[in-house]
Design a protein around this motif. Structure first.
Motif, short mmCIF file in Angstrom:
data_model
loop_
_atom_site.label_atom_id
_atom_site.label_comp_id
_atom_site.label_asym_id
_atom_site.label_seq_id
_atom_site.Cartn_x
_atom_site.Cartn_y
_atom_site.Cartn_z
N TYR A 27 0.85 -1.18 0.00
CA TYR A 27 0.00 0.00 0.00
C TYR A 27 0.89 1.24 0.00
N CYS A 29 0.72 5.48 0.00
CA CYS A 29 -0.15 6.66 0.13
C CYS A 29 -0.04 7.47 -1.17
N CYS A 223 -6.89 5.67 4.35
CA CYS A 223 -5.83 4.70 4.03
C CYS A 223 -6.07 3.39 4.77
N HIS A 248 0.51 10.70 10.18
CA HIS A 248 -0.41 9.95 9.30
C HIS A 248 -0.27 8.43 9.49
N HIS A 249 0.94 7.92 9.38
CA HIS A 249 1.09 6.46 9.49
C HIS A 249 0.91 5.97 10.92
N GLU A 252 -2.75 5.76 11.20
CA GLU A 252 -3.28 4.62 10.43
C GLU A 252 -3.10 3.33 11.25
ZN ZN Z 1 -1.98 7.26 3.70
#
Ligand code: ZN
Ligand code: AMP
Length: 469
Positions: A27, A29, A223, A248-249, A252
């Motif tokens: 995956y 982004c 995500c 962000h991660h 997630e």
């Molecule tokens: Zn992302």
């Protein structure tokens, strides 16, 4: 040969073990489509494309998923500020949907011109609202979500290992920095929005009903929801630029792992930034940046930029300079000239590459060592110049390396002699064809023909000749 990757999560190089033998789900982004992507963004996509191609070369079957952020990314990576899409719409007097469409097309034009392979799955966030709402509902049921005035938030204190990707010192920094946080209603400074409400009396262009009220998803949510939908609850590899590690991660991971109780991704790979000498980091919001589409206007093949990126390992910062790009362009010309020389006088198909040859093993070893492109390029150069290896074998090796490097090593030499403006039109047309934009491609064929350049599409790519002069 072991395939080693540097995992941000464990802060070390590790032997890659895929969930399913011989296969890998990745995956990455994707772009926030409110503005053009700059060449800094493109460095990250080139790194990811190199990873995917290297893994295919090493025998993995790869499924790559990439999102298109077309809602929810606010002007701060936290949960404050305006939605970048709505901001773009206001700036250009268009609808947010038009903005997304326009910049998505521009993005893939650049992406194609850099020879990046199309991801296997592309997912625009606005098409996955149901999956995102379901994920918030699960988190709420499990006690990880709470409501405040402007939305539903994730309670980071409920997750003992929150922030493990960035590490403790990094997270302490965030907590410090967050003291100036404007949203005093949050329980902890690191808590983040899962669902934000449309403001009272506000009519957003992009909003959806939900069990908690009309609004839009938090940026991180897309995500998690889309990655798990297409790759399962645990992914092999998750990639992005280094800026995503801390917020962000990390978020997630928090929301995915809280929902499933399983690791979200086994390997986290982050590309370091491309920076600009005096101004530092290249960012979309600061304006004044370069795009892949503007490179031909300055006389550069976008693939010279791809080559430039590969000269520095993805985990090292790259300080952009025109001198550096110029040197890369000359280097790429040199490689193409070597390939052309090997090809001249060789009739028919090249033989199969000798997989037992030292150069082939060295090339594979470089890729298997955390995708070491500078080393892979060095092996290619050395091999192509080595007269002790037969020309057909060198040619076969160049063709195999091209599968990974995708530098158009065999591009017709003569093309270099075209004025940059015409070469740019040909490239633009190739990108339009790849993107199946045949209307644009025909317009460009006409424009080229008006300038005396005749285009011919062949199985080995687009060829051109001058119709006059
Ligand atoms: Zn992302
Ligand atoms: P965005 O469109 O802002 O969401 O960013 C798209 C991708 O580009 C993300 O993976 C970012 O981490 C990455 N990125 C942003 N700025 C840079 C930069 N200067 N150099 C390399 N990658 C970047």
């Amino acid at each position: 040969m072991d395939f080693q990757l540097y995992n941000t999560l464990t802060r070390q190089k590790e032997k890659f073990k895929s969930i399913k033998e011989g296969a890998a789900g990745i995956y990455t982004c994707g772009p926030t489509v409110y503005l053009y992507a700059h060449i800094g963004n493109m460095r990250t996509y080139i790194f990811e494309d190199g990873l995917v191609r290297a893994m295919k070369f090493l025998g993995y079957s790869v499924k790559r998923v990439m999102n298109i952020t077309d809602v929810g990314h606010l002007t701060s990576d936290g949960d404050t500020g305006e939605d970048k899409m709505e901001l773009g719409a206001k700036r250009e007097g268009k609808t947010a949907l038009d903005i997304a469409k326009f910049y998505t097309e521009a993005f893939f034009k650049d992406f194609n011109s850099l020879n990046c392979l199309m991801p296997d799955v592309l997912c625009p966030a606005t098409e996955y609202i149901k999956e995102m709402v379901d994920l918030v509902a699960t988190l709420e049921k499990k006690g990880y979500a709470y409501r405040i005035g402007d939305g539903i938030y994730f309670d980071t204190a409920r997750l003992p290992d929150y922030g493990k990707l960035a590490g403790k010192s990094h997270m302490d920094g965030i907590r410090e920095g967050a003291r100036v946080e404007v949203n005093a209603e949050k329980r902890n400074p690191a808590d983040f929005a899962l669902w934000k409400f449309s403001g009272a009396g506000e009519k957003r262009q992009m909003e959806w009903p939900s069990p908690w009220g009309t609004g839009f998803p938090g940026w991180h949510l897309e995500c998690s929801a889309m990655a798990m939908k297409h790759l399962g609850e645990t992914l092999d590899i998750h990639c992005g630029g280094e800026d995503h590690v801390a917020v962000h991660h990390s978020n997630e991971i928090a929301q995915s792992e809280a929902a499933t109780g399983k690791p979200f991704a086994n390997y986290w790979l982050h590309g370091r930034f491309l920076i600009m000498g005096e101004t530092g980091k290249m960012s979309k919001s600061a304006g004044g940046f370069l795009t892949a589409a503007t490179l031909p206007e300055k006389g550069y093949d976008p693939l010279a930029y791809r080559y430039y990126c590969f000269l520095t390992h993805y985990r090292k910062q790259l300080d952009f300079s025109w001198e550096g790009l110029e040197a890369a362009a000359r280097g790429l010309d040199g490689l193409r000239a070597l390939a052309a020389k090997l090809k001249s006088g060789q009739e028919g198909e090249a033989p199969a590459v000798d997989r037992e040859a030292k150069y082939f093993k060295d090339f594979s070893a470089a890729l298997a060592d955390d995708v070491n492109m500078p080393e892979a390029l060095a092996v290619l150069w050395e091999t192509l110049k080595d007269n002790s290896i037969s020309a057909p074998q060198r040619l076969a090796f160049a063709a195999a390396a091209e599968e990974v490097l995708a530098l158009d090593l065999f591009r017709a030499e003569a093309q270099k002699e075209l004025p940059a403006e015409l070469a740019a039109l040909i490239q633009e047309r190739e990108a339009a064809r790849k993107a199946r934009d045949f209307k644009r491609s025909d317009e460009l064929r006409k424009a080229l023909s008006d300038k005396g350049v005749v285009i011919e599409d062949t199985s080995s790519g687009t060829k051109w000749k001058l119709s006059r002069g």
